[in-house]
Enzyme design. Structure first.
Site, PDB file in Angstrom:
ATOM      1  CB  CYS A 121       4.577 -11.529-104.589  1.00  0.00           C
ATOM      2  SG  CYS A 121       5.697 -10.472-103.665  1.00  0.00           S
ATOM      3  CG  HIS A 167      19.914 -16.603-116.513  1.00  0.00           C
ATOM      4  ND1 HIS A 167      18.880 -15.815-116.948  1.00  0.00           N
ATOM      5  CD2 HIS A 167      20.933 -15.767-116.236  1.00  0.00           C
ATOM      6  CE1 HIS A 167      19.270 -14.556-116.934  1.00  0.00           C
ATOM      7  NE2 HIS A 167      20.509 -14.493-116.497  1.00  0.00           N
TER       8      HIS A 167
HETATM    9  C1  PEP Z   1      11.120 -11.817-103.097  1.00  0.00           C
HETATM   10  O1  PEP Z   1      12.152 -11.431-102.553  1.00  0.00           O
HETATM   11  O2  PEP Z   1      10.520 -12.868-102.797  1.00  0.00           O
HETATM   12  C2  PEP Z   1      10.506 -11.012-104.169  1.00  0.00           C
HETATM   13  C3  PEP Z   1       9.329 -11.314-104.664  1.00  0.00           C
HETATM   14  O3  PEP Z   1      11.264  -9.991-104.662  1.00  0.00           O
HETATM   15  P1  PEP Z   1      12.471 -10.194-105.711  1.00  0.00           P
HETATM   16  O4  PEP Z   1      12.507 -11.644-106.087  1.00  0.00           O
HETATM   17  O5  PEP Z   1      12.182  -9.283-106.840  1.00  0.00           O
HETATM   18  O6  PEP Z   1      13.639  -9.770-104.879  1.00  0.00           O
END
Ligand code: PEP
Ligand code: MG
Length: 560
Positions: A485, A186
């Site tokens: 992402c 967090h």
């Molecule tokens: C990731 O795994 O990089 C992703 C973008 O998904 P999350 O962080 O929501 O698992």
């Protein structure tokens, strides 16, 4: 000058005095009883204290913004959690004082959540935080939390509870340094959202004397005692650069004109509105599960259409990549997740829940298509946790049945990177989820601070996974776009590497847009390709990072 090293999770350079979190509320002695009050009076006192704590957390949620608001709202609910109050009432009826009762009840609820694992385990800190607040309230002690101060300071703590990080005032708290915590804690997430320099997993910092002036470098992941003229100059230069870095001009482009749209990661309409204000060029990841966290039942079609349309409306005419529900592991959704799995990160999560809860995905795709039909956004859809080309083909078919034209997959499992060519033969695009791709490539739980060195997207093995994916996407006959992402896209140096590897879009927390945009704008595509080669050929994560940073002096001048 004495140095403490940890993991830098949010860039920035500042100097200020150390303030430690106040000592936590002490445990009420075992066997403490409610001697004078009746059990009814004690239960009433407990409930009143819980209510006061809840009201205070709600009040703070009222003034907080974005992620902070959501965290505080969730924690405030925990204060009057029926299970917590029911177990405490039982203990009071057996003679315990209200403070002792809530202490013990909090411990059992926390243990239960911890054993559930994943997202539930992360709520453990919330319960323990709420328990201390209720005990403080019952005892008439000041509420635990961030010290109040009129002058700015650097907050040092073992780790920060969500209720604390959520209410940080960036005008007073200059930086965060914790001895515990990991890159996905967090503390790290809130620090990035607030744009505060932060270092986690910096062992030894708990022993620094209160008030000691220190220099924190959030990019390097260091804290130095007794800063001198050099550190002062660095902090001043950062302050000047930070002002310039506050604004993204809305176009991600290299120095020689190669465009790399910079998109936003959002969890719902409120985030999307803020991302649009920050001039994100679209949404690269809508985490739809964030719209429905904590729900016991599947959201209705209408609830879903409203949630998605709120995001689409913030980006008229722009690309919005919707990810279908990614339930499981660190984000269980009660209506999709079997919390008794022994190893949830390797269990039925993401796209795999279509096996165990058939129909939910089809209904979600229909809702996305309905919302898309009511807006002008360019809606793309992707599935999380795809592992095989068959899964990609099945998902593409479901999208087509729902009338969605642009199906894609997340690449976050090593098998998907290895098989990128055949997987991308089935869909229109891929987006690399580097958070999970790192945890699965390195077999290192992304939640664990103790594995922070392995759980690092600079690991050459992870960079090679990215390269494998891009190579697969460019296979003869079907060149398909591949974006990123995961959090890696928000690291300006790593962003250059990713672009050099052939990534076509980067999606990140809106705070990171300006920094990534500025660094990208300082290199040509050929520079980025050369720098990517250096990173991939490096023997270790640390060397990859330091060699790449040495190639990008702009990072130094921008304090990134
Ligand atoms: C990731 O795994 O990089 C992703 C973008 O998904 P999350 O962080 O929501 O698992
Ligand atoms: Mg993921």
């Amino acid at each position: 000058m004495e140095n403490f090293a940890g993991v830098g999770v949010s860039p920035g350079r500042v100097i200020g005095p150390v303030r430690h979190m106040p000592p936590s509320v002490g445990e009420p002695p075992a066997g403490e009883r409610h001697d004078t009050d009746t059990p009814e009076e004690s239960v009433a006192a407990l409930k009143a204290a819980a209510k006061t704590v809840q009201e205070e957390l709600k009040r703070r949620a009222g003034i907080a913004k974005g992620d902070a608001k959501a965290v505080l709202q969730a924690t405030s609910l925990m204060a009057t959690d029926p299970l917590l109050l029911k177990s405490a009432t039982k203990l009071i009826n057996n003679g315990a004082s209200p403070a002792r009762a809530v202490w013990e009840a909090g411990a059992s609820v926390a243990e239960m959540l911890h054993n559930l694992g994943g997202y539930m385990a992360e709520r453990t800190a919330d319960v323990l935080d709420v328990r201390s607040r209720i005990v403080a309230e019952l005892r008439g002690l000041p509420a635990p939390g961030i010290p109040s101060s009129d002058t700015p300071f650097i907050l040092v703590a073992e780790d920060l509870a969500p209720a604390d990080t959520a209410t940080l005032d960036p005008a007073v708290v200059l930086a965060l340094v914790t001895s515990g915590g990991g890159p996905q804690s967090h503390t790290a997430i809130i620090a990035r959202a607030l744009g505060l320099p932060a270092v986690v997993a910096a062992s030894g910092v708990d022993d620094i004397d209160e008030g000691t002036p220190v220099f924190v470098d959030g990019a390097a992941g260091t804290l130095s005692l007794r800063p001198g003229a050099e550190e002062e100059a660095a902090a001043e230069a950062y302050a000047t650069a930070a002002a310039a870095l506050a604004v993204f001009d809305g176009v991600g482009v290299t120095a020689d004109g190669h465009e790399v749209p910079l998109l936003a990661n959002v969890g719902g309409a409120a985030d999307a509105v803020k991302a649009a204000e920050a001039k994100a060029q679209g949404v690269g990841l809508l985490r739809t599960e964030f719209c429905f966290l904590g729900r016991d039942t599947e959201p209705t079609a209408q609830e879903q259409v409203e949630a998605y349309k709120g995001v689409f409306d913030a980006f008229p005419g722009r690309k919005v990549v919707v990810r279908t529900l990614d339930a499981g592991a660190d984000k269980p959704l009660p209506f999709l997740t079997d919390t008794s799995e022994p190893n949830p990160a390797l269990g039925v999560r993401g796209y795999r829940t279509d096996l165990t809860s058939p129909g939910v995905l089809e209904r979600q795709l229909k809702a996305i298509a309905d919302a898309a039909a009511q807006s002008s956004a360019d809606v793309w859809v992707m599935a999380p946790m795809i592992s095989t080309a068959e899964e990609a083909a099945d998902f593409a078919k479901l999208c087509s049945n729902a009338g969605l034209q642009t199906p894609g997959v997340m690449v976050e499992v090593p098998s998907a990177a290895v098989m990128a060519e055949s997987i991308l033969g089935e869909v229109s695009f891929a987006s690399l989820g580097t958070n999970d791709l790192t945890q699965y490539t390195m077999a290192a739980d992304r939640q664990l601070g103790s594995l922070a060195a392995l759980n690092n997207s600079w690991q050459p093995a992870v960079l090679r996974m990215v390269k494998l994916t891009v190579d697969g996407s460019a296979a003869e006959g079907h060149a398909k776009p591949v974006g990123v992402c995961g959090e890696a896209a928000a690291d300006p140096a790593l962003a250059v590497v990713l672009v050099g590897l052939g990534i076509s879009t980067l999606s990140m927390t809106p705070r990171a847009l300006a920094g990534v945009g500025a660094v990208l704008n300082s290199v040509t595509l050929a520079d980025a390709q050369r720098i990517a080669g250096i990173a991939v050929a490096s023997p270790t994560a640390a060397e990859a990072k330091s060699r790449v940073r040495a190639e990008l002096p702009v990072l130094e001048s921008l304090g990134l």
